[in-house]
Design a protein around this motif. Sequence first.
Motif, short mmCIF file in Angstrom:
data_model
loop_
_atom_site.label_atom_id
_atom_site.label_comp_id
_atom_site.label_asym_id
_atom_site.label_seq_id
_atom_site.Cartn_x
_atom_site.Cartn_y
_atom_site.Cartn_z
N SER A 231 12.19 1.84 22.40
CA SER A 231 12.34 2.69 22.49
C SER A 231 13.79 2.92 20.58
N VAL A 232 14.26 2.01 20.20
CA VAL A 232 14.44 2.15 18.91
C VAL A 232 13.63 2.62 17.92
N ASN A 233 12.08 1.77 18.01
CA ASN A 233 10.98 2.64 17.19
C ASN A 233 11.05 3.87 17.28
N TYR A 234 10.98 4.02 18.32
CA TYR A 234 10.82 5.22 18.53
C TYR A 234 11.71 6.11 18.09
N PHE A 235 12.71 6.14 18.33
CA PHE A 235 14.47 6.25 17.73
C PHE A 235 13.83 6.32 15.85
N LEU A 236 13.99 5.40 15.68
CA LEU A 236 13.76 4.82 14.25
C LEU A 236 12.88 6.21 13.14
N THR A 237 11.32 6.52 13.83
CA THR A 237 10.25 6.87 13.20
C THR A 237 10.68 8.61 13.31
N VAL A 238 11.34 8.44 14.49
CA VAL A 238 11.82 10.04 14.11
C VAL A 238 12.95 10.36 13.52
N LEU A 239 13.94 9.35 12.97
CA LEU A 239 15.21 9.13 12.06
C LEU A 239 14.31 9.60 10.57
N THR A 240 13.15 8.14 10.82
CA THR A 240 12.51 8.29 9.75
C THR A 240 11.84 10.37 9.02
N PHE A 241 11.03 10.65 9.71
CA PHE A 241 10.84 11.77 9.43
C PHE A 241 11.92 12.87 9.22
N LEU A 242 12.88 12.95 9.93
CA LEU A 242 14.59 13.32 9.67
C LEU A 242 14.95 12.72 8.15
N TYR A 243 15.13 12.12 7.75
CA TYR A 243 15.28 11.91 6.07
C TYR A 243 14.56 12.61 4.96
N ILE A 244 13.28 12.28 5.51
CA ILE A 244 12.35 12.65 4.71
C ILE A 244 12.80 14.38 4.60
N ILE A 245 12.65 14.75 6.18
CA ILE A 245 13.02 16.52 5.53
C ILE A 245 14.48 16.50 4.87
N ARG B 284 7.28 23.89 3.12
CA ARG B 284 6.22 23.13 1.58
C ARG B 284 7.41 21.47 1.68
N VAL B 285 8.59 21.56 2.83
CA VAL B 285 9.04 20.67 2.58
C VAL B 285 8.08 19.80 4.26
N ILE B 286 7.74 21.07 4.89
CA ILE B 286 7.22 20.11 6.54
C ILE B 286 5.72 19.64 6.00
N LEU B 287 5.35 20.62 4.59
CA LEU B 287 3.13 20.21 4.57
C LEU B 287 3.93 18.78 3.97
N ILE B 288 4.40 17.94 3.09
CA ILE B 288 4.60 17.21 2.37
C ILE B 288 5.07 16.20 3.48
N TYR C 112 3.23 12.79 3.95
CA TYR C 112 3.93 11.53 3.41
C TYR C 112 3.61 10.52 4.77
N LEU C 113 3.66 10.69 5.92
CA LEU C 113 3.47 10.10 7.07
C LEU C 113 1.99 9.73 7.00
N ALA C 114 1.19 11.04 6.79
CA ALA C 114 -0.26 10.30 7.18
C ALA C 114 -0.30 9.02 6.22
N ASN C 115 -0.02 9.06 5.44
CA ASN C 115 -0.41 7.78 4.62
C ASN C 115 0.32 6.56 4.57
N LYS C 116 1.24 6.88 5.95
CA LYS C 116 2.17 5.36 6.13
C LYS C 116 1.17 4.41 6.91
N THR D 57 1.05 -1.47 -0.04
CA THR D 57 -0.47 -0.02 -0.10
C THR D 57 0.84 1.12 -0.01
N VAL D 58 2.47 1.05 0.72
CA VAL D 58 2.88 1.94 0.26
C VAL D 58 3.11 2.74 -1.13
N PHE D 59 3.46 0.84 -1.58
CA PHE D 59 4.23 1.65 -3.25
C PHE D 59 2.72 2.18 -4.14
N LEU D 60 1.81 1.63 -3.63
CA LEU D 60 -0.02 2.44 -4.20
C LEU D 60 0.33 3.92 -3.92
#
Length: 121
Positions: free
Chosen positions: A75-89, A109-113, A117-121, A16-19
């Motif tokens: 805690s690793v899951n939280y860290f990876l969520t923040v890392l994903t957010f920062l990576y996308i930005i 615009r970057v924050i909006l996108i 992106y994260l809302a679709n995850k 679904t992420v690919f979609l």
Amino acid sequence: MVTGLFKVLKNYSKITVFLHIPIIAFASYLFFRRSKQNYAENIVLNMYLLCGVFTISLILPVIMIFNGNKAFLLSVNYFLTVLTFLYIIIFYYQYFSVFGLKKYKLIIRVILIVVLYLANK
């Protein structure tokens, strides 16, 4: 019907992420029109982004193989969520910063996108 949709989204989350890529690509195409990138280029851009996000998301299952401590994994899951957010930005900011947008407009615009992106995850 809605529960069936949620079941499909849960069981086939990576597919679904690919979609969602065409939707995100269209949003990035609209948000960054000044860059003169066409829709197909935005699809490719977002596929690269998705590859990076998938790479980050592989870290948790690998750690789960070697460690069963639930508090540590949380805690690793939280860290990876923040890392994903920062990576996308950083990904969008670096890519579109060369197209002459003012910094504050680019950041908005970057924050909006990223939120989209994260809302679709």
